[in-house]
Each structure stands twice: as C-alpha cells, then as structure tokens.
Design an enzyme around this catalytic site. Structure first.
Site, PDB file in Angstrom:
ATOM      1  CB  CYS A   1      -0.937  -0.103   1.202  1.00 35.64           C
ATOM      2  SG  CYS A   1      -2.063   1.257   1.528  1.00 35.64           S
TER       3      CYS A   1
ATOM      4  CG  ASP B   1      -6.272  -1.888  -5.237  1.00 30.47           C
ATOM      5  OD1 ASP B   1      -6.906  -0.980  -4.676  1.00 30.47           O
ATOM      6  OD2 ASP B   1      -5.093  -2.168  -4.953  1.00 30.47           O
TER       7      ASP B   1
ATOM      8  CG  HIS C   1      -5.654  -1.767  -1.465  1.00 27.50           C
ATOM      9  ND1 HIS C   1      -4.726  -1.253  -2.347  1.00 27.50           N
ATOM     10  CD2 HIS C   1      -5.272  -1.323  -0.247  1.00 27.50           C
ATOM     11  CE1 HIS C   1      -3.838  -0.543  -1.690  1.00 27.50           C
ATOM     12  NE2 HIS C   1      -4.137  -0.577  -0.410  1.00 27.50           N
TER      13      HIS C   1
END
Length: 245
Positions: free
Chosen positions: A132, A179, A212
C-alpha cells in the site's frame, strides 16, 4: 469518526492477532521492528508499512515470513512517531493526513536503515518489500537507491512524480484486479511506460478477483477462496527476492 458514506478503501481484510518473533529497536531517530533468521545471513529486506503503521501485526507477520526464508527483516517506523491511519479516521481527511507522511519523502529514514543494516547487521545484499503506502515507497526506492538490489511493490504506484519509470533495481509490482485504490487503467499506464523506459528487469502481475490488501491483510486460513492467490503472491515475492539477491 469514520465516514460511513465513503469508508477507507484500504481498511480491508483481517487484522491478525499476532505478536511477532522479532524485537523493537532504536535506529538513530526512528524505531523499528527487526527479526533475524535462525542462521546467519548477509541478506536483508526493508519491509515498508501500509497506512496503518509499522506496528500492524500483519506487516510483522510478513517480516517474520521473510526471516523464515533466510533474510534479516527490518520494518522501520517511516512515520517517525506520527500517528498512523486508523479505521476510525474519516477517509475524506486522508490527503490532509498524508501531507507530512509522503512515501517519496523518506530518504533520511532509508539512509539510517541502510547504515544500520550494513554496519550492525553485516548486510551485503539489501532489498525492499512494501504494501500500500509502502508499495509506493518501494517504487520510490527502486528509482533512487541502486544499492537496494530488488524490490517488491505490493499494490502501490507513485502518482505525483513524472520521472517514475526508469527503475534502477529489478522490481516486481503486484496488484489486485478489484483494487478500488489503484484502478486497472493506472496499472496499464505503468506497464506501457515501463516497457518504454525501464532498462532493468521488472514484472507487473495482476491477480484476478483480488482486492487491495490481499497479500498481507487477508488471512489465508479463514479465506479459502483467496488462499491460492495469497500464497501465489507471497511465493512470487520470495522468488523475486531470491532471484535478484
């Protein structure tokens, strides 16, 4: 207070109840979690946190996994004592929160960690893995630090810099198809530009159906449908590091 109308897209997966096998140390001006393999190693990985900070158990689990595979792993507090993001934050304030925590403004911390790894841990081969926010930081290291021999950027792309494709070290980029933070059109642009400008090895891999956070924030033991992708991505990460380090 969380914004229920627009929740944080990064707050996904499972927070592990996990203590870690390493220890917290002070590296110059920053704290860090350090875990070492059972046998001596001169290979080290800088493990770079997501927005939830260096103490997130999931990230320490990944550091311990790297140590189990023969790497010294160090997960520094790249926010340098500033409060990490929490699920209770209002996502509409994210850009304000990010202002003093840019993943492209970490040279002072990286330099300190590199000194620590070389001088105190005897590291001769150093790589980076980030998730991330840390995926963006790993992308940045691949542009700035040729001494970082390999990088694995997990759901992270630098957005604000123009010169972001001439990587100096081999880098694997891992993304999830679903995502919400990084749409596939951004991944496509990355692929096209890397093909055009990058002179070192790289790979961009998209995992179908994945969101994600799937590599480090989903627990494989309670997400059987996701388990093959989680394990494949982690194996890809280790294979990439083993190949270039």
């Amino acid at each position: 207070m969380a914004n229920e109308a627009k929740p944080c897209p990064c707050n996904i997966g499972d927070r592990m109840e996990y203590g870690g096998l390493g220890q917290e140390v002070q590296i110059e001006h920053i704290k860090a979690y350090v875990v070492k393999p059972s046998t001596a190693s001169d290979k080290a990985i800088i493990v770079i946190q997501d927005i939830f900070g260096w103490q997130l158990p999931n990230t320490r689990y990944m550091a311990d996994m790297l140590a189990a595979n023969g790497y010294i792993a160090v997960c520094p507090d790249f926010y340098v004592g500033k409060e990490p993001w929490t699920p209770a934050h209002d996502w509409s304030t994210f850009q304000e929160w990010l202002k003093d925590k840019k993943p492209t403004n970490i040279n002072k911390e990286v330099d300190a960690v590199l000194r620590f790894l070389k001088e105190q841990c005897g590291a001769k081969h150093i790589g980076a893995v980030g998730f991330c926010w840390g995926g963006v930081a790993t992308h940045y290291l691949a542009l700035q630090y040729p001494e970082v021999k390999a990088g694995v950027s997990v759901y992270g792309i630098i957005r604000e810099m123009e010169d972001k494709y001439e990587l100096k070290s081999p880098t694997l980029f891992i993304f999830g198809e679903k995502d919400e933070v990084i749409p596939l059109d951004q991944v496509s642009v990355l692929e096209v530009k890397l093909k055009e400008k990058c002179r070192v090895d790289y790979q961009v891999k998209i995992f179908p159906g994945q969101t994600h956070g799937f590599v480090h924030r989903k627990r494989e033991d309670i997400n059987p449908a996701d388990k093959p992708s989680i394990q494949e991505a982690r194996t890809d990460m280790l294979n990439w590091l083993n190949k270039y380090m």
